[in-house]
Design a protein around this motif. Structure first.
Motif, PDB file in Angstrom:
ATOM      1  N   GLU A  74       0.954  -1.180  -0.140  1.00 38.25           N
ATOM      2  CA  GLU A  74      -0.149  -0.017   0.111  1.00 38.25           C
ATOM      3  C   GLU A  74       0.929   1.187   0.010  1.00 38.25           C
ATOM      4  O   GLU A  74       0.647   1.959  -0.800  1.00 38.25           O
ATOM      5  CB  GLU A  74      -0.823   0.037   1.238  1.00 38.25           C
ATOM      6  N   GLU A  75       1.723   1.265   0.808  1.00 45.55           N
ATOM      7  CA  GLU A  75       2.755   2.294   1.005  1.00 45.55           C
ATOM      8  C   GLU A  75       3.452   2.761  -0.323  1.00 45.55           C
ATOM      9  O   GLU A  75       3.885   3.774  -0.678  1.00 45.55           O
ATOM     10  CB  GLU A  75       3.851   2.236   2.255  1.00 45.55           C
ATOM     11  N   ALA A  76       3.904   1.571  -0.875  1.00 45.75           N
ATOM     12  CA  ALA A  76       4.810   1.562  -1.996  1.00 45.75           C
ATOM     13  C   ALA A  76       3.860   2.301  -3.290  1.00 45.75           C
ATOM     14  O   ALA A  76       4.393   3.138  -3.805  1.00 45.75           O
ATOM     15  CB  ALA A  76       5.232   0.189  -2.432  1.00 45.75           C
ATOM     16  N   GLN A 167      -3.278   5.991 -14.250  1.00 48.63           N
ATOM     17  CA  GLN A 167      -4.677   5.388 -14.985  1.00 48.63           C
ATOM     18  C   GLN A 167      -4.721   4.021 -15.291  1.00 48.63           C
ATOM     19  O   GLN A 167      -5.632   3.399 -14.861  1.00 48.63           O
ATOM     20  CB  GLN A 167      -4.958   6.129 -16.191  1.00 48.63           C
ATOM     21  N   VAL A 168      -3.749   3.621 -15.761  1.00 50.30           N
ATOM     22  CA  VAL A 168      -3.630   1.975 -16.209  1.00 50.30           C
ATOM     23  C   VAL A 168      -3.202   1.165 -14.851  1.00 50.30           C
ATOM     24  O   VAL A 168      -3.772   0.035 -14.540  1.00 50.30           O
ATOM     25  CB  VAL A 168      -2.483   1.776 -17.265  1.00 50.30           C
ATOM     26  N   ILE A 169      -2.125   1.588 -14.116  1.00 49.84           N
ATOM     27  CA  ILE A 169      -1.795   0.882 -12.907  1.00 49.84           C
ATOM     28  C   ILE A 169      -2.627   1.177 -11.846  1.00 49.84           C
ATOM     29  O   ILE A 169      -2.176   2.020 -10.991  1.00 49.84           O
ATOM     30  CB  ILE A 169      -0.160   0.840 -12.625  1.00 49.84           C
ATOM     31  N   LYS A 170      -4.140   1.043 -11.792  1.00 50.45           N
ATOM     32  CA  LYS A 170      -4.892   1.199 -10.681  1.00 50.45           C
ATOM     33  C   LYS A 170      -4.054   0.599  -9.196  1.00 50.45           C
ATOM     34  O   LYS A 170      -3.566  -0.537  -9.581  1.00 50.45           O
ATOM     35  CB  LYS A 170      -6.148   0.905 -11.014  1.00 50.45           C
ATOM     36  N   LYS A 171      -4.701   1.102  -8.270  1.00 52.32           N
ATOM     37  CA  LYS A 171      -4.110   0.453  -7.028  1.00 52.32           C
ATOM     38  C   LYS A 171      -4.488  -0.829  -6.811  1.00 52.32           C
ATOM     39  O   LYS A 171      -3.614  -1.394  -6.465  1.00 52.32           O
ATOM     40  CB  LYS A 171      -4.589   1.545  -5.712  1.00 52.32           C
ATOM     41  N   GLU A 172      -5.710  -1.096  -7.081  1.00 49.70           N
ATOM     42  CA  GLU A 172      -6.210  -2.350  -6.923  1.00 49.70           C
ATOM     43  C   GLU A 172      -5.473  -3.363  -7.644  1.00 49.70           C
ATOM     44  O   GLU A 172      -4.847  -4.546  -7.625  1.00 49.70           O
ATOM     45  CB  GLU A 172      -7.830  -2.586  -7.057  1.00 49.70           C
ATOM     46  N   ASN A 173      -4.918  -2.970  -9.065  1.00 53.27           N
ATOM     47  CA  ASN A 173      -4.015  -3.758 -10.009  1.00 53.27           C
ATOM     48  C   ASN A 173      -2.629  -4.021  -9.307  1.00 53.27           C
ATOM     49  O   ASN A 173      -2.194  -5.272  -9.366  1.00 53.27           O
ATOM     50  CB  ASN A 173      -4.109  -3.185 -11.109  1.00 53.27           C
ATOM     51  N   VAL A 175      -1.840  -3.672  -6.035  1.00 47.19           N
ATOM     52  CA  VAL A 175      -1.885  -4.322  -4.919  1.00 47.19           C
ATOM     53  C   VAL A 175      -2.140  -5.868  -5.197  1.00 47.19           C
ATOM     54  O   VAL A 175      -1.318  -6.483  -4.691  1.00 47.19           O
ATOM     55  CB  VAL A 175      -2.954  -4.035  -4.278  1.00 47.19           C
ATOM     56  N   SER A 176      -2.995  -6.272  -6.130  1.00 52.52           N
ATOM     57  CA  SER A 176      -2.881  -7.711  -6.548  1.00 52.52           C
ATOM     58  C   SER A 176      -1.872  -8.197  -7.278  1.00 52.52           C
ATOM     59  O   SER A 176      -1.560  -9.372  -6.784  1.00 52.52           O
ATOM     60  CB  SER A 176      -4.146  -7.661  -7.665  1.00 52.52           C
ATOM     61  N   TYR A 177      -1.067  -7.601  -8.165  1.00 53.49           N
ATOM     62  CA  TYR A 177       0.116  -7.946  -8.710  1.00 53.49           C
ATOM     63  C   TYR A 177       1.124  -8.218  -7.654  1.00 53.49           C
ATOM     64  O   TYR A 177       1.935  -9.265  -7.413  1.00 53.49           O
ATOM     65  CB  TYR A 177       0.675  -6.972  -9.614  1.00 53.49           C
ATOM     66  N   MET A 178       1.354  -7.053  -6.725  1.00 51.38           N
ATOM     67  CA  MET A 178       2.297  -7.307  -5.515  1.00 51.38           C
ATOM     68  C   MET A 178       2.321  -8.569  -4.663  1.00 51.38           C
ATOM     69  O   MET A 178       2.932  -9.197  -4.235  1.00 51.38           O
ATOM     70  CB  MET A 178       2.567  -5.609  -5.061  1.00 51.38           C
TER      71      MET A 178
END
Length: 188
Positions: A74-76, A167-173, A175-178
């Motif tokens: 989240e912080e990253a 816009q493309v790397i939304k937070k939820e994307n 977070v899911s990826y990481m």
């Protein structure tokens, strides 16, 4: 801040261009920073210090490794999204050989700084691995995987990088990826 944005949007800029954009005398910039190389180093040091602050905020909470990973992710994301110009500059510096700067502080951070130690510790404590080389390999996978969405050359050299990231790397994307990455790296 203006220099970060200028380097991020244009790549290699001159002290004169920075002075014109900021309304600051060229002599003042040279006096306080000693030239463009030193200005770039000050920018890099300021960002590394911000990185250290967010790592410290996580470490003082004494969280379980899984909660520390969640908070780190989240912080990253917040750190990257609050400083997209810097990350575009770093990505451009890696790709554009016309920018004469070595990113020595970022390199130090990845090889032996607080960020590396934090990631190493998370992997070591979660996996209980004793093989230092395996832990190092997992750290390299972490940093390479983190860099992919942030420093992709095809985006870092384009004007739209900042909008791309936000816009493309939304937070939820992100977070899911990481989370998927960290789940894999934390396997014993």
């Amino acid at each position: 801040d203006a220099a970060i944005l200028m380097f991020a949007h244009k790549g290699n800029v001159t002290i004169r261009e920075i002075a014109k954009e900021t309304g600051v005398n060229v002599a003042s910039i040279n006096y306080y920073f000693g030239g463009k190389e030193n200005l770039l180093e000050e920018i890099e040091l300021a960002m590394v210090e911000k990185l250290h602050e967010f790592i410290f905020r996580i470490e003082v909470k004494v969280l379980s490794p899984s909660n520390a990973v969640k908070l780190f992710i989240e912080e990253a994301y917040d750190f990257i999204s609050e400083n997209p110009g810097f990350f575009k500059f770093v990505g451009g510096t890696v790709v554009d050989q016309n920018i004469p700067y070595s990113l020595k502080h970022i390199n130090q951070e990845i090889t032996n700084g607080p960020l590396k130690k934090f990631v190493y510790s998370l992997i070591e404590n979660t996996t209980k691995l004793k093989d230092e080389q395996e832990i190092e390999n997992r750290c390299m996978i972490f940093f390479a995987s983190l860099a992919m969405p942030v420093f992709q050359p095809q985006f870092s050299l384009k004007e739209g990088f900042i909008n791309y990231f936000l816009q493309v790397i939304k937070k939820e994307n992100f977070v899911s990826y990481m989370n998927s990455l960290m789940k894999m790296l934390m396997q014993p």
